[in-house]
Design a protein around this motif. Structure first.
Motif, short mmCIF file in Angstrom:
data_model
loop_
_atom_site.label_atom_id
_atom_site.label_comp_id
_atom_site.label_asym_id
_atom_site.label_seq_id
_atom_site.Cartn_x
_atom_site.Cartn_y
_atom_site.Cartn_z
N ILE A 24 0.86 -1.18 0.00
CA ILE A 24 0.00 0.00 0.00
C ILE A 24 0.90 1.23 0.00
CG2 ILE A 24 -0.22 -0.07 2.53
CD1 ILE A 24 -3.05 1.13 2.16
N SER A 25 0.62 2.15 -0.91
CA SER A 25 1.46 3.35 -1.02
C SER A 25 1.00 4.41 -0.03
CB SER A 25 1.37 3.92 -2.45
OG SER A 25 0.07 4.44 -2.69
N GLN A 26 1.86 5.40 0.19
CA GLN A 26 1.49 6.51 1.07
C GLN A 26 0.30 7.28 0.52
OE1 GLN A 26 2.50 7.37 4.14
NE2 GLN A 26 3.73 5.48 4.15
N GLN A 27 0.24 7.41 -0.81
CA GLN A 27 -0.88 8.11 -1.43
C GLN A 27 -2.19 7.35 -1.20
OE1 GLN A 27 1.97 7.37 -2.83
NE2 GLN A 27 2.88 9.26 -3.69
N GLU A 28 -2.15 6.01 -1.33
CA GLU A 28 -3.35 5.20 -1.10
C GLU A 28 -3.77 5.29 0.38
OE1 GLU A 28 -2.95 1.62 -4.39
OE2 GLU A 28 -1.69 1.57 -2.59
N ARG A 29 -2.79 5.25 1.24
CA ARG A 29 -3.09 5.32 2.67
C ARG A 29 -3.73 6.67 3.03
NH1 ARG A 29 1.00 3.49 7.52
NH2 ARG A 29 -0.18 4.38 9.27
N ALA A 30 -3.19 7.74 2.46
CA ALA A 30 -3.73 9.07 2.73
C ALA A 30 -5.16 9.20 2.19
CB ALA A 30 -2.83 10.14 2.12
#
Length: 640
Positions: free
Chosen positions: A621-627
């Protein structure tokens, strides 16, 4: 669709009266019905009912009202289901009302589609041909024919990687014929022997399940008036769990009752939950699961509005999912549990800690579920090694068959079922490495599992041999390398696997000790006990279909090269995305696998009343997806 006589028309006044009666006799919260549910009772259109829509209750109310107004003495209601479990649930519902109990007997019919086809079509066809009925069962029929083949025919089928499960009646191009496995020439001794054996099986009453449909089709073709008789007998046909019917079942139902002026056909189900599509090589039902004219019931009484909002993006049919269950006071929010390679074993404990935040009355049914049970890179067993879909408790997975034997010996003072499962699991792995399969109920080849392991040896008539060998292994006081070297060729011969295969040779390597057992407490029935005292059952997604939980943990698993949760993240972030489409002709493409993931994840995430958590590796999971999940969709995160 045809129209029922006004004699059986249902209006809102009828529904209101029945609801008043039901609520007066119940101590539960008053039952109410919105317009979508009332319309499904009053009318007879096809219905797409979301998870937790109260479909069984709706069908029960409809049947009660119809039974009370029914005036025909020789025409009845026909209620068909996909499974015996669903049939029994309907019978239980109608059994609570005096008028509805009449539906259990003539002229009505409540049963599975298989029951219906056999009762009204296939068995009469058998009687007309002079065939007795001794057994309708795939395994028994295949084994019967195998026993009667000549040695030469058995050798031919073995060399062709075929078996008697393919020797069956088939209806194709408007005629009944016999499919002969291995494609021998009609002039050959093997072909002639199989035809003789097939006729012998028929004359002695042994049939495959699918042959009931072939015989039914022949009867209808030769006697078209049978269709008219069935339509007259059953002016209303109601089908439950329609999404799980196979294509040949769907086609026959439509041929008998679809588009008929003299009878009405109503199908009810949830295409979004059609997770059995394509299993065992069966083509999926498309006339319902891909239909565009289904009337939706999108509001669920099972879960909260928060859960509905978070998982509406997993609805393949884009149903406008809503939830009407009140949110528990101070309930924890839906959470992603992110783990690393060294913390995957802490996922269940973390879930237990989150669930502990629910009021005690709202955490009585807690489950952790995944798409893949065992094997592969990532499965349920990766999170909890003691998980066993057959409920045999165990520790670290054995790397070799010899380790399976040694573990069984170590545990042999305990329950026989528990220690013998280790031997059975070893056999399953050995046969899988050898590329072996068995024929499933639908007639297609399926992988070896513990549940069908005996069938494999029965068909080859090796059951006594493998049982004797397993007993011998269990009773040995010691097991030396020399003894193991003598045992492995015998084992391979019985299992019909090639000991020269490198993977098989590695799996049959000698081991001088048993793998360590886990020291954690393992409760019966795959129940895990967290340090905080939260009990959770661990299961597969297929195993919990139709269930309702208080809290559910969805465990990411891997199929081939794809991780199911990772593939679904875009739809959890943006519910408006274009959905992937399953292509039966290309079931292993990325799009088809993603479509399969979507239905399984939809089933998994719509079980819970109050809380859904998802476990996945932090690297996927990417930081963008998490955000986006945090800011736009309201998810919480715990990083182990």
């Amino acid at each position: 669709m045809g129209l029922l006589m006004p004699l059986t028309a249902i209006d809102d006044a009828d529904i209101d009266a029945l609801l008043e009666e039901v609520n007066a006799a119940s101590m539960d919260e008053a039952l109410t019905l919105d317009e979508a549910r009332r319309a499904a009772i009053r009318e007879h259109h096809h219905v797409h009912a979301c998870p937790g829509a109260g479909k069984t209750t709706l069908i029960g109310l409809k049947l009660v009202l119809l039974a009370r107004k029914w005036r025909w003495h020789h025409r009845g209601l026909c209620v068909l289901t996909h499974t015996n479990v669903a049939k029994d649930e309907i019978l239980k519902r109608v059994g609570t009302d005096a008028a509805a109990r009449s539906l259990i007997s003539y002229p009505h019919f409540i049963g599975t589609i298989q029951d219906f086809v056999q009762t009204f079509l296939a068995l009469p066809a058998c009687r007309s041909k002079g065939y007795p009925i001794r057994q309708i069962d795939d395994f028994t029929t295949a084994a019967y024919m195998h026993r009667h083949l000549t040695p030469g025919t058995r050798t031919y089928l073995h060399n062709k990687n075929a078996n008697t499960s393919g020797l069956r009646l088939n209806w194709a191009q408007d005629q009944l014929s016999v499919d002969v496995p291995g494609a021998p020439g009609t002039h050959t001794a093997s072909y002639q022997n199989m035809i003789v054996v097939k006729n012998q099986a028929l004359e002695n009453g042994y049939f495959f399940f699918s042959e009931m449909y072939a015989l039914a089709s022949e009867l209808i073709s030769a006697n078209p008036s049978v269709i008219d008789a069935l339509r007259h007998r059953f002016p209303l046909v109601l089908i439950d769990e329609m999404q799980d019917t196979l294509r040949f079942q769907d086609e026959l139902i439509n041929h008998l009752f679809g588009d008929a002026a003299e009878c009405t056909l109503q199908k009810i189900g949830d295409p979004d939950q059609a997770i059995f599509d394509g299993m065992a090589g069966e083509p999926p039902n498309e006339t319902f699961n891909a239909a565009i004219d289904l009337a939706p019931i999108p509001d669920s009484g099972r879960f909260t509005a928060t859960i509905a909002d978070k998982f509406c993006g997993l609805s393949t049919r884009r149903i406008a999912l809503t939830g009407s269950r009140p949110t528990a006071a101070n309930a924890p929010s839906c959470t992603f549990i992110l783990y690393g390679n060294d913390t995957i074993g802490s996922v269940l404990d973390q879930f237990g800690a989150i669930v502990a935040g629910l009021p005690e009355a709202e955490r009585r049914v807690v489950k952790a579920i995944g798409g893949r049970a065992e094997g592969g890179v990532l499965s349920i067993q990766s999170y909890w090694q003691a998980f066993d879909r057959y409920q045999a408790n165990k520790g670290r997975t054995a790397d070799t068959f010899c380790e399976c034997v040694r573990r069984a010996v170590v545990l042999k003072e305990g329950p026989v079922h528990t220690h013998y499962q280790h031997l059975r699991q070893g056999l399953v792995e050995l046969l899988r490495l050898g590329g072996k399969t068995v024929i499933g109920r639908s007639g297609g080849a399926v992988p070896i599992t513990r549940s069908n392991l005996r069938r494999y040896f029965n068909v080859s008539e090796k059951t006594p041999l493998i049982s004797a060998l397993m007993a011998d292994l269990m009773l040995r006081p010691a097991l030396t390398a020399a003894e193991w070297a003598d045992i492995t060729p015998v084992l391979c011969d019985i299992c019909d696997v090639d000991i020269g295969n490198a993977a098989i040779a590695e799996y049959l390597a000698y081991a001088d000790h048993a793998p360590g057992l886990l020291d954690e407490a393992v409760l019966p029935g795959n129940v895990y006990l967290s340090p905080g005292g939260i009990q959770m059952e661990v299961s597969t997604i297929h195993g919990v279909k139709g269930e309702t939980h208080d809290a559910t943990l969805v465990l990411e698993t891997k199929f081939g090269t794809l991780f199911d949760v990772k593939e679904m993240l875009p739809f959890l972030i943006n519910p408006a995305l274009e959905r992937p489409a399953f292509d039966p002709a290309h079931a292993t493409t990325h799009a088809s696998i993603r479509a399969s993931f979507m239905k399984k994840m939809y089933v998994a995430t719509t079980r819970a009343r109050q809380l859904v958590c998802i476990a996945m590796h932090r690297d996927r999971i990417s930081q963008q997806e998490r955000a986006a999940l945090t800011d736009q969709r309201g998810w919480s995160f715990v990083d182990l």
